[in-house]
Scaffold this motif. Structure first.
Motif, PDB file in Angstrom:
ATOM      1  N   VAL A  26       0.841  -1.209   0.000  1.00 27.60           N
ATOM      2  CA  VAL A  26       0.000   0.000   0.000  1.00 27.60           C
ATOM      3  C   VAL A  26       0.872   1.255   0.000  1.00 27.60           C
ATOM      4  O   VAL A  26       0.619   2.193  -0.766  1.00 27.60           O
ATOM      5  CB  VAL A  26      -0.982  -0.011   1.200  1.00 27.60           C
ATOM      6  N   LYS A  27       1.893   1.268   0.827  1.00 27.23           N
ATOM      7  CA  LYS A  27       2.746   2.462   0.922  1.00 27.23           C
ATOM      8  C   LYS A  27       3.431   2.758  -0.408  1.00 27.23           C
ATOM      9  O   LYS A  27       3.461   3.909  -0.854  1.00 27.23           O
ATOM     10  CB  LYS A  27       3.775   2.299   2.037  1.00 27.23           C
ATOM     11  N   ASN A  28       3.973   1.741  -1.068  1.00 32.59           N
ATOM     12  CA  ASN A  28       4.633   1.966  -2.356  1.00 32.59           C
ATOM     13  C   ASN A  28       3.648   2.427  -3.428  1.00 32.59           C
ATOM     14  O   ASN A  28       3.952   3.325  -4.212  1.00 32.59           O
ATOM     15  CB  ASN A  28       5.371   0.704  -2.816  1.00 32.59           C
ATOM     16  N   LEU A  29       2.469   1.818  -3.476  1.00 29.24           N
ATOM     17  CA  LEU A  29       1.481   2.206  -4.488  1.00 29.24           C
ATOM     18  C   LEU A  29       0.961   3.618  -4.252  1.00 29.24           C
ATOM     19  O   LEU A  29       0.831   4.411  -5.196  1.00 29.24           O
ATOM     20  CB  LEU A  29       0.327   1.209  -4.530  1.00 29.24           C
ATOM     21  N   VAL A  30       0.674   3.949  -3.008  1.00 28.98           N
ATOM     22  CA  VAL A  30       0.166   5.294  -2.704  1.00 28.98           C
ATOM     23  C   VAL A  30       1.267   6.339  -2.902  1.00 28.98           C
ATOM     24  O   VAL A  30       1.009   7.419  -3.448  1.00 28.98           O
ATOM     25  CB  VAL A  30      -0.442   5.354  -1.289  1.00 28.98           C
ATOM     26  N   ASP A  31       2.491   6.020  -2.519  1.00 25.40           N
ATOM     27  CA  ASP A  31       3.605   6.936  -2.739  1.00 25.40           C
ATOM     28  C   ASP A  31       3.759   7.247  -4.232  1.00 25.40           C
ATOM     29  O   ASP A  31       3.879   8.410  -4.621  1.00 25.40           O
ATOM     30  CB  ASP A  31       4.893   6.334  -2.175  1.00 25.40           C
ATOM     31  N   GLU A  65      -9.588  -7.480  -3.530  1.00 26.88           N
ATOM     32  CA  GLU A  65      -8.971  -6.670  -4.575  1.00 26.88           C
ATOM     33  C   GLU A  65      -8.743  -5.263  -4.030  1.00 26.88           C
ATOM     34  O   GLU A  65      -9.681  -4.562  -3.682  1.00 26.88           O
ATOM     35  CB  GLU A  65      -9.860  -6.641  -5.816  1.00 26.88           C
ATOM     36  N   LEU A  66      -7.460  -4.919  -3.912  1.00 27.87           N
ATOM     37  CA  LEU A  66      -7.058  -3.594  -3.469  1.00 27.87           C
ATOM     38  C   LEU A  66      -6.895  -2.725  -4.707  1.00 27.87           C
ATOM     39  O   LEU A  66      -6.240  -3.111  -5.667  1.00 27.87           O
ATOM     40  CB  LEU A  66      -5.721  -3.676  -2.722  1.00 27.87           C
ATOM     41  N   PHE A  67      -7.525  -1.549  -4.692  1.00 29.82           N
ATOM     42  CA  PHE A  67      -7.395  -0.597  -5.793  1.00 29.82           C
ATOM     43  C   PHE A  67      -6.709   0.669  -5.297  1.00 29.82           C
ATOM     44  O   PHE A  67      -7.078   1.196  -4.246  1.00 29.82           O
ATOM     45  CB  PHE A  67      -8.767  -0.175  -6.341  1.00 29.82           C
ATOM     46  N   VAL A  68      -5.738   1.147  -6.045  1.00 25.67           N
ATOM     47  CA  VAL A  68      -5.158   2.464  -5.822  1.00 25.67           C
ATOM     48  C   VAL A  68      -5.270   3.177  -7.162  1.00 25.67           C
ATOM     49  O   VAL A  68      -4.694   2.744  -8.157  1.00 25.67           O
ATOM     50  CB  VAL A  68      -3.690   2.392  -5.351  1.00 25.67           C
ATOM     51  N   GLN A  69      -6.071   4.244  -7.178  1.00 31.61           N
ATOM     52  CA  GLN A  69      -6.329   4.994  -8.407  1.00 31.61           C
ATOM     53  C   GLN A  69      -5.863   6.428  -8.239  1.00 31.61           C
ATOM     54  O   GLN A  69      -5.992   6.989  -7.154  1.00 31.61           O
ATOM     55  CB  GLN A  69      -7.824   4.996  -8.724  1.00 31.61           C
ATOM     56  N   ASP A  70      -5.365   7.010  -9.337  1.00 27.73           N
ATOM     57  CA  ASP A  70      -4.943   8.407  -9.254  1.00 27.73           C
ATOM     58  C   ASP A  70      -5.380   9.166 -10.501  1.00 27.73           C
ATOM     59  O   ASP A  70      -5.813   8.575 -11.482  1.00 27.73           O
ATOM     60  CB  ASP A  70      -3.427   8.508  -9.039  1.00 27.73           C
ATOM     61  N   LEU A  97      12.250   1.610  -7.537  1.00 32.11           N
ATOM     62  CA  LEU A  97      12.095   0.286  -6.930  1.00 32.11           C
ATOM     63  C   LEU A  97      10.677  -0.006  -6.449  1.00 32.11           C
ATOM     64  O   LEU A  97      10.351  -1.151  -6.166  1.00 32.11           O
ATOM     65  CB  LEU A  97      13.051   0.132  -5.738  1.00 32.11           C
ATOM     66  N   GLY A  98       9.829   1.004  -6.358  1.00 30.22           N
ATOM     67  CA  GLY A  98       8.497   0.833  -5.765  1.00 30.22           C
ATOM     68  C   GLY A  98       7.685  -0.289  -6.363  1.00 30.22           C
ATOM     69  O   GLY A  98       7.221  -1.192  -5.654  1.00 30.22           O
ATOM     70  N   LEU A  99       7.483  -0.280  -7.683  1.00 29.59           N
ATOM     71  CA  LEU A  99       6.665  -1.323  -8.304  1.00 29.59           C
ATOM     72  C   LEU A  99       7.379  -2.662  -8.328  1.00 29.59           C
ATOM     73  O   LEU A  99       6.729  -3.709  -8.290  1.00 29.59           O
ATOM     74  CB  LEU A  99       6.235  -0.907  -9.716  1.00 29.59           C
ATOM     75  N   SER A 100       8.710  -2.654  -8.347  1.00 35.96           N
ATOM     76  CA  SER A 100       9.463  -3.907  -8.265  1.00 35.96           C
ATOM     77  C   SER A 100       9.233  -4.565  -6.903  1.00 35.96           C
ATOM     78  O   SER A 100       9.047  -5.782  -6.818  1.00 35.96           O
ATOM     79  CB  SER A 100      10.951  -3.627  -8.483  1.00 35.96           C
ATOM     80  N   ILE A 101       9.226  -3.772  -5.848  1.00 34.30           N
ATOM     81  CA  ILE A 101       8.954  -4.289  -4.499  1.00 34.30           C
ATOM     82  C   ILE A 101       7.538  -4.847  -4.424  1.00 34.30           C
ATOM     83  O   ILE A 101       7.311  -5.937  -3.897  1.00 34.30           O
ATOM     84  CB  ILE A 101       9.183  -3.183  -3.437  1.00 34.30           C
ATOM     85  N   VAL A 102       6.579  -4.106  -4.969  1.00 31.68           N
ATOM     86  CA  VAL A 102       5.187  -4.558  -4.971  1.00 31.68           C
ATOM     87  C   VAL A 102       5.068  -5.888  -5.719  1.00 31.68           C
ATOM     88  O   VAL A 102       4.402  -6.814  -5.253  1.00 31.68           O
ATOM     89  CB  VAL A 102       4.263  -3.482  -5.593  1.00 31.68           C
ATOM     90  N   GLN A 103       5.724  -6.012  -6.870  1.00 35.52           N
ATOM     91  CA  GLN A 103       5.678  -7.252  -7.657  1.00 35.52           C
ATOM     92  C   GLN A 103       6.300  -8.412  -6.894  1.00 35.52           C
ATOM     93  O   GLN A 103       5.767  -9.522  -6.892  1.00 35.52           O
ATOM     94  CB  GLN A 103       6.393  -7.062  -8.992  1.00 35.52           C
TER      95      GLN A 103
END
Length: 137
Positions: free
Chosen positions: A34-39, A63-68, A98-104
């Motif tokens: 969540v922190k990486n996606l919201v950041d 299903e978690l959604f983060v929309q911008d 690195l954010g999306l790599s960490i999430v993946q």
């Protein structure tokens, strides 16, 4: 942790819905996701924009959604954005890539799936990230 960054850009952060979901993942993993996606959403959303977070439960999956309301990720870049240190050219954002790599990495470990879509398919703007996580049985 991210509110000062959002406030500096006058970004409205909303949390939609009230559903709880018990999933097969550690609290630390989910905080990192969540922190990486919201950041990322805050960084790539222009001043005065919007970031929305929600959780929906469907068929034994959360299903978690983060929309911008940012520019979104072009279709041609979507596979590459999960590579460590990869940054879209011209984004002018500070960060390590690195954010999306960490999430993946976390998604792979907990058996989750990640989807990237445009919030507005017609205009091809905004990013909608979906993280589909198996629920605890």
């Amino acid at each position: 942790d991210l509110m000062p960054l959002a406030e500096a850009k006058q970004i409205d952060i909303g949390v939609e819905g009230t559903q709880d979901a018990e999933i097969l993942a550690s609290e630390l993993d989910m905080v990192a996701v969540v922190k990486n996606l919201v950041d990322n959403a805050i960084r790539y959303t222009p001043e005065g924009g919007r970031v929305d977070i929600s959780v929906v439960i469907l068929e034994a999956k959360a299903e978690l959604f983060v929309q911008d309301s940012g520019p979104g990720i072009p279709l041609a870049e979507r596979d590459r954005v999960f590579d460590p240190f990869y940054r879209i050219l011209g984004s002018e954002q500070i960060g390590s890539g690195l954010g999306l790599s960490i999430v993946q990495t976390i998604a792979n470990r907990i058996g989750a799936e990640i989807r990237l879509d445009f919030v507005d398919e017609t205009q091809q703007t905004g990013l909608k990230v979906s993280v589909i996580v198996p629920m605890k049985q």
